[in-house]
Design a protein around this motif. Structure first.
Motif, PDB file in Angstrom:
ATOM      1  N   GLU A  68       0.820  -1.208   0.000  1.00  0.00           N
ATOM      2  CA  GLU A  68       0.000   0.000   0.000  1.00  0.00           C
ATOM      3  C   GLU A  68       0.858   1.265   0.000  1.00  0.00           C
ATOM      4  O   GLU A  68       0.528   2.249  -0.660  1.00  0.00           O
ATOM      5  N   LEU A  69       1.955   1.245   0.728  1.00  0.00           N
ATOM      6  CA  LEU A  69       2.871   2.385   0.736  1.00  0.00           C
ATOM      7  C   LEU A  69       3.442   2.626  -0.659  1.00  0.00           C
ATOM      8  O   LEU A  69       3.475   3.759  -1.144  1.00  0.00           O
ATOM      9  N   LEU A  70       3.871   1.555  -1.324  1.00  0.00           N
ATOM     10  CA  LEU A  70       4.412   1.681  -2.681  1.00  0.00           C
ATOM     11  C   LEU A  70       3.372   2.242  -3.637  1.00  0.00           C
ATOM     12  O   LEU A  70       3.665   3.143  -4.426  1.00  0.00           O
ATOM     13  N   LEU A  71       2.163   1.707  -3.578  1.00  0.00           N
ATOM     14  CA  LEU A  71       1.108   2.173  -4.476  1.00  0.00           C
ATOM     15  C   LEU A  71       0.787   3.644  -4.238  1.00  0.00           C
ATOM     16  O   LEU A  71       0.656   4.424  -5.180  1.00  0.00           O
ATOM     17  N   ALA A  72       0.657   4.014  -2.972  1.00  0.00           N
ATOM     18  CA  ALA A  72       0.365   5.417  -2.656  1.00  0.00           C
ATOM     19  C   ALA A  72       1.487   6.318  -3.148  1.00  0.00           C
ATOM     20  O   ALA A  72       1.235   7.391  -3.706  1.00  0.00           O
ATOM     21  N   TRP A  73       2.712   5.875  -2.982  1.00  0.00           N
ATOM     22  CA  TRP A  73       3.872   6.670  -3.378  1.00  0.00           C
ATOM     23  C   TRP A  73       3.921   6.876  -4.893  1.00  0.00           C
ATOM     24  O   TRP A  73       4.114   7.989  -5.368  1.00  0.00           O
ATOM     25  N   VAL A  74       3.733   5.813  -5.669  1.00  0.00           N
ATOM     26  CA  VAL A  74       3.832   5.968  -7.125  1.00  0.00           C
ATOM     27  C   VAL A  74       2.581   6.594  -7.728  1.00  0.00           C
ATOM     28  O   VAL A  74       2.662   7.242  -8.772  1.00  0.00           O
ATOM     29  N   GLU A  75       1.433   6.438  -7.097  1.00  0.00           N
ATOM     30  CA  GLU A  75       0.204   6.985  -7.670  1.00  0.00           C
ATOM     31  C   GLU A  75      -0.025   8.450  -7.326  1.00  0.00           C
ATOM     32  O   GLU A  75      -0.658   9.167  -8.077  1.00  0.00           O
ATOM     33  N   THR A  76       0.468   8.899  -6.182  1.00  0.00           N
ATOM     34  CA  THR A  76       0.218  10.284  -5.797  1.00  0.00           C
ATOM     35  C   THR A  76       1.354  11.210  -6.178  1.00  0.00           C
ATOM     36  O   THR A  76       1.284  12.397  -5.933  1.00  0.00           O
ATOM     37  N   LYS A  77       2.398  10.659  -6.760  1.00  0.00           N
ATOM     38  CA  LYS A  77       3.563  11.453  -7.163  1.00  0.00           C
ATOM     39  C   LYS A  77       4.141  12.223  -5.979  1.00  0.00           C
ATOM     40  O   LYS A  77       4.592  13.349  -6.102  1.00  0.00           O
ATOM     41  N   GLU A  78       4.077  11.581  -4.813  1.00  0.00           N
ATOM     42  CA  GLU A  78       4.643  12.192  -3.608  1.00  0.00           C
ATOM     43  C   GLU A  78       6.114  12.499  -3.847  1.00  0.00           C
ATOM     44  O   GLU A  78       6.816  11.758  -4.511  1.00  0.00           O
TER      45      GLU A  78
END
Length: 189
Positions: A158-168
């Protein structure tokens, strides 16, 4: 790109002939290009074969379906992470984050919201396998291994997905550090 890496051979297995390797590589490249263009759900075996200039019968000699074609690449990533993990606890995490960072758009398409459930499930299983292996090396009690592994691998995915999807804007190293700090707290409680 990480799904294009050639499959590792088992001990004693012979290298497939040049034509077989070329067909598989063309199929992988075609799959990646189509995923990036259209998303996972819109990719068909027919389109993969047309893009790769390979007959459908050739495709089915090598792969059962498009998931099988993609999963081979995911399993190569797993094997690569096993080799590179080192001695540090959660040593595979940095390599996984690097893979996601190097191919963000592809990672989002393959593992993110637009991908197929079978592929997401297999990716989660692979991360879970790596997590269990890591926790065993750390001496984590067998009685708590399954639940701890599931918790940590779910959090990592979930951390990886959030990181790559939100362009953090966090760097790959920052994401790795944050996960490892939190994971160590979980393991010690």
């Amino acid at each position: 790109m990480w799904v294009l890496a050639p499959q590792e051979l088992a001990y004693g297995e012979q290298m497939p002939d040049r034509r077989v390797r070329q067909s598989r590589e063309r199929l992988h490249r075609a799959l990646v290009a189509l995923i990036l263009e259209s998303g996972w759900d819109r990719v068909s075996v027919r389109a993969i074969c047309a893009r790769a200039r390979v007959g459908r019968s050739t495709f089915y000699v090598h792969f059962a379906d498009k998931e099988d074609l993609l999963v081979g690449g995911l399993e190569h990533v797993r094997d690569d992470l096993r080799r590179r993990r080192g001695d540090e606890p959660f040593g595979f995490v940095g390599g996984l984050i690097d893979h996601a960072d190097e191919s963000r758009r592809l990672f989002r398409a393959v593992i993110g919201k637009r991908s197929g459930l079978a592929v997401q499930r297999r990716f989660r299983e692979i991360v879970g396998e790596l997590m269990i292996e890591d926790l065993r090396v750390q001496g984590h009690p067998e009685s708590k291994l399954a639940i701890t592994s599931r918790f940590l691998s779910g959090a990592l995915v979930e951390l990886l997905l959030a990181w790559v999807e939100t362009k953090e804007l966090a760097s790959a190293r920052d994401v790795e550090r944050q996960f490892v700090q939190l994971a160590r707290r979980v393991v010690t409680t």
